[in-house]
Scaffold this motif. Structure first.
Motif, PDB file in Angstrom:
ATOM      1  N   ASN A 183       0.829  -1.203   0.000  1.00 25.66           N
ATOM      2  CA  ASN A 183       0.000   0.000   0.000  1.00 25.66           C
ATOM      3  C   ASN A 183       0.867   1.259   0.000  1.00 25.66           C
ATOM      4  O   ASN A 183       0.379   2.350   0.275  1.00 25.66           O
ATOM      5  CB  ASN A 183      -0.939   0.005   1.207  1.00 25.66           C
ATOM      6  CG  ASN A 183      -0.186   0.099   2.525  1.00 25.66           C
ATOM      7  OD1 ASN A 183       1.043  -0.029   2.570  1.00 25.66           O
ATOM      8  ND2 ASN A 183      -0.912   0.316   3.613  1.00 25.66           N
ATOM      9  N   GLY A 184       2.151   1.102  -0.277  1.00 29.50           N
ATOM     10  CA  GLY A 184       3.069   2.224  -0.282  1.00 29.50           C
ATOM     11  C   GLY A 184       3.732   2.476   1.055  1.00 29.50           C
ATOM     12  O   GLY A 184       4.761   3.160   1.115  1.00 29.50           O
ATOM     13  N   GLN A 185       3.180   1.920   2.141  1.00 32.27           N
ATOM     14  CA  GLN A 185       3.777   2.055   3.464  1.00 32.27           C
ATOM     15  C   GLN A 185       4.761   0.931   3.764  1.00 32.27           C
ATOM     16  O   GLN A 185       5.739   1.114   4.478  1.00 32.27           O
ATOM     17  CB  GLN A 185       2.691   2.044   4.546  1.00 32.27           C
ATOM     18  CG  GLN A 185       1.747   3.215   4.520  1.00 32.27           C
ATOM     19  CD  GLN A 185       0.649   3.067   5.557  1.00 32.27           C
ATOM     20  OE1 GLN A 185      -0.093   2.090   5.567  1.00 32.27           O
ATOM     21  NE2 GLN A 185       0.548   4.044   6.449  1.00 32.27           N
ATOM     22  N   ALA A 186       4.465  -0.246   3.245  1.00 29.71           N
ATOM     23  CA  ALA A 186       5.251  -1.443   3.517  1.00 29.71           C
ATOM     24  C   ALA A 186       4.968  -2.458   2.413  1.00 29.71           C
ATOM     25  O   ALA A 186       4.124  -2.231   1.536  1.00 29.71           O
ATOM     26  CB  ALA A 186       4.888  -2.025   4.881  1.00 29.71           C
ATOM     27  N   LEU A 187       5.670  -3.584   2.467  1.00 31.85           N
ATOM     28  CA  LEU A 187       5.455  -4.656   1.499  1.00 31.85           C
ATOM     29  C   LEU A 187       5.185  -5.956   2.252  1.00 31.85           C
ATOM     30  O   LEU A 187       5.994  -6.389   3.072  1.00 31.85           O
ATOM     31  CB  LEU A 187       6.659  -4.809   0.575  1.00 31.85           C
ATOM     32  CG  LEU A 187       6.439  -5.671  -0.669  1.00 31.85           C
ATOM     33  CD1 LEU A 187       7.275  -5.144  -1.837  1.00 31.85           C
ATOM     34  CD2 LEU A 187       6.793  -7.138  -0.410  1.00 31.85           C
ATOM     35  N   PHE A 188       4.017  -6.545   1.977  1.00 33.27           N
ATOM     36  CA  PHE A 188       3.605  -7.807   2.579  1.00 33.27           C
ATOM     37  C   PHE A 188       3.891  -8.924   1.579  1.00 33.27           C
ATOM     38  O   PHE A 188       3.565  -8.805   0.391  1.00 33.27           O
ATOM     39  CB  PHE A 188       2.110  -7.797   2.901  1.00 33.27           C
ATOM     40  CG  PHE A 188       1.656  -6.620   3.723  1.00 33.27           C
ATOM     41  CD1 PHE A 188       1.584  -6.705   5.101  1.00 33.27           C
ATOM     42  CD2 PHE A 188       1.303  -5.422   3.108  1.00 33.27           C
ATOM     43  CE1 PHE A 188       1.155  -5.620   5.870  1.00 33.27           C
ATOM     44  CE2 PHE A 188       0.874  -4.331   3.854  1.00 33.27           C
ATOM     45  CZ  PHE A 188       0.808  -4.430   5.245  1.00 33.27           C
ATOM     46  N   SER A 189       4.471 -10.024   2.047  1.00 28.25           N
ATOM     47  CA  SER A 189       4.803 -11.125   1.138  1.00 28.25           C
ATOM     48  C   SER A 189       4.478 -12.450   1.805  1.00 28.25           C
ATOM     49  O   SER A 189       4.602 -12.597   3.024  1.00 28.25           O
ATOM     50  CB  SER A 189       6.285 -11.083   0.760  1.00 28.25           C
ATOM     51  OG  SER A 189       7.100 -11.147   1.919  1.00 28.25           O
ATOM     52  N   TYR A 190       4.063 -13.409   0.974  1.00 27.74           N
ATOM     53  CA  TYR A 190       3.656 -14.718   1.484  1.00 27.74           C
ATOM     54  C   TYR A 190       4.018 -15.779   0.451  1.00 27.74           C
ATOM     55  O   TYR A 190       3.893 -15.554  -0.755  1.00 27.74           O
ATOM     56  CB  TYR A 190       2.146 -14.732   1.732  1.00 27.74           C
ATOM     57  CG  TYR A 190       1.596 -16.043   2.241  1.00 27.74           C
ATOM     58  CD1 TYR A 190       1.757 -16.423   3.572  1.00 27.74           C
ATOM     59  CD2 TYR A 190       0.916 -16.904   1.387  1.00 27.74           C
ATOM     60  CE1 TYR A 190       1.241 -17.620   4.039  1.00 27.74           C
ATOM     61  CE2 TYR A 190       0.395 -18.106   1.849  1.00 27.74           C
ATOM     62  CZ  TYR A 190       0.559 -18.468   3.176  1.00 27.74           C
ATOM     63  OH  TYR A 190       0.046 -19.651   3.632  1.00 27.74           O
ATOM     64  N   ALA A 191       4.469 -16.926   0.917  1.00 28.21           N
ATOM     65  CA  ALA A 191       4.879 -17.990  -0.001  1.00 28.21           C
ATOM     66  C   ALA A 191       4.416 -19.354   0.492  1.00 28.21           C
ATOM     67  O   ALA A 191       4.526 -19.661   1.683  1.00 28.21           O
ATOM     68  CB  ALA A 191       6.396 -18.003  -0.166  1.00 28.21           C
ATOM     69  N   THR A 192       3.900 -20.152  -0.432  1.00 29.77           N
ATOM     70  CA  THR A 192       3.647 -21.554  -0.129  1.00 29.77           C
ATOM     71  C   THR A 192       4.694 -22.460  -0.768  1.00 29.77           C
ATOM     72  O   THR A 192       4.929 -23.559  -0.295  1.00 29.77           O
ATOM     73  CB  THR A 192       2.253 -21.992  -0.631  1.00 29.77           C
ATOM     74  OG1 THR A 192       2.161 -21.746  -2.043  1.00 29.77           O
ATOM     75  CG2 THR A 192       1.158 -21.231   0.086  1.00 29.77           C
ATOM     76  N   THR A 193       5.298 -21.984  -1.865  1.00 30.10           N
ATOM     77  CA  THR A 193       6.285 -22.827  -2.538  1.00 30.10           C
ATOM     78  C   THR A 193       7.627 -22.137  -2.741  1.00 30.10           C
ATOM     79  O   THR A 193       8.654 -22.674  -2.350  1.00 30.10           O
ATOM     80  CB  THR A 193       5.772 -23.300  -3.914  1.00 30.10           C
ATOM     81  OG1 THR A 193       5.391 -22.168  -4.698  1.00 30.10           O
ATOM     82  CG2 THR A 193       4.584 -24.236  -3.756  1.00 30.10           C
ATOM     83  N   LYS A 194       7.623 -20.931  -3.340  1.00 34.47           N
ATOM     84  CA  LYS A 194       8.925 -20.399  -3.744  1.00 34.47           C
ATOM     85  C   LYS A 194       8.952 -18.880  -3.761  1.00 34.47           C
ATOM     86  O   LYS A 194       8.316 -18.245  -4.604  1.00 34.47           O
ATOM     87  CB  LYS A 194       9.295 -20.931  -5.134  1.00 34.47           C
ATOM     88  CG  LYS A 194      10.744 -20.651  -5.540  1.00 34.47           C
ATOM     89  CD  LYS A 194      11.040 -21.230  -6.895  1.00 34.47           C
ATOM     90  CE  LYS A 194      11.036 -22.747  -6.867  1.00 34.47           C
ATOM     91  NZ  LYS A 194      11.437 -23.321  -8.171  1.00 34.47           N
TER      92      LYS A 194
END
Length: 276
Positions: A172-183
């Protein structure tokens, strides 16, 4: 890319875009978003990042931003059209939100309120609309903190992941959210900076010559982009929040169950009723 100070992505994107038909086969469109506070510059094209004139502009024009999300598409669901090109954009709480997904969600048809509606016909855009719907469900129209958003995404993401592969970046421009199930992989470049050499191109940059001690950059990518830096791989079900160029918060979500399902898909007996 998430940064402490406005930074350009030309070095990483030069290598990354080669995977759109030269060093890999993700040639079904591309897109890139550069945040400027609450708004962003978004470029998308249904041409590959190797052929697109827009991609050529990005490779050579140093647009600086603290949060950047780029995507090269290998279509699994949805035609190769502009509306199906990532990243996707929506407005929420007076900010633009950007989402890019790598993976494939099977029979994913969640109920949506109508506040966010897919324009194209990809599983990825449906997942984006669903995530935002759930954020509104939890917080209404009062903007939460990034840590509160992270806590809700930590609950929702593994539910979506039960429908298939769900690796994503959201900002959202404030931070970066990231999520992974494989790679997914990540690294942080910070002072004292060193030289980095791309894997996909014979290009090297000595970052000590073009940075200051105040700079710090976190790079998140499906596969490592450089051959002489230490990349960290995500674990199955891992979520990481990046802010100011460094990981601010980690979470593990149902790691053992996800790993079992990835090894043996027959274990997945999840119905829509179970999910929603």
């Amino acid at each position: 890319m998430n940064c402490a100070t406005p930074t350009d992505i030309t070095f990483s994107f030069k290598g990354f875009s080669q995977r759109a038909g030269i060093t890999s086969d993700h040639s079904d469109g591309f897109g890139i978003a550069f945040f400027e506070d609450k708004a962003c510059r978004l470029f998308v094209d249904n041409q590959s990042a190797v052929e697109s004139p827009i991609a050529e502009l990005v490779r050579n024009y140093p647009i600086k931003s603290r949060n950047v999300i780029a995507h090269i598409r290998k279509a699994t669901q949805g035609k190769i059209t502009l509306e199906n090109s990532h990243p996707f954009i929506r407005e929420l709480w007076g900010r633009q939100w950007i989402f890019a997904h790598n993976g494939d969600l099977h029979h994913f048809d969640p109920p949506l309120t109508g506040r966010f509606t897919p324009i194209g016909n990809t599983d990825s855009e449906r997942a984006f609309c669903y995530l935002l719907d759930q954020l509104v469900e939890h917080f209404g129209y009062t903007e939460p903190s990034v840590l509160q958003v992270f806590a809700v995404l930590e609950q929702i993401s593994p539910k979506v992941a039960e429908f298939g592969t769900f690796n994503y970046c959201l900002s959202n421009g404030q931070a970066l959210f990231s999520y992974a199930t494989t790679k997914l992989h990540w690294l942080v470049r910070e002072y004292p900076f060193k030289a980095a050499r791309l894997i996909d191109l014979d290009v090297e940059v000595d970052f000590s010559q073009v940075t200051t001690s105040h700079d710090r950059v976190a790079v998140i990518t499906t596969e490592p982009l450089t051959q002489n830096e230490q990349w960290t791989s995500y674990q199955a079900g891992e979520m990481i929040l990046f802010q100011d160029g460094k990981p601010l918060k980690h979470a593990q979500t149902h790691v053992e169950r996800l790993e079992r399902e990835l090894k043996n898909p027959e274990l997945k007996r999840i119905t829509r009723a179970d999910q929603y």
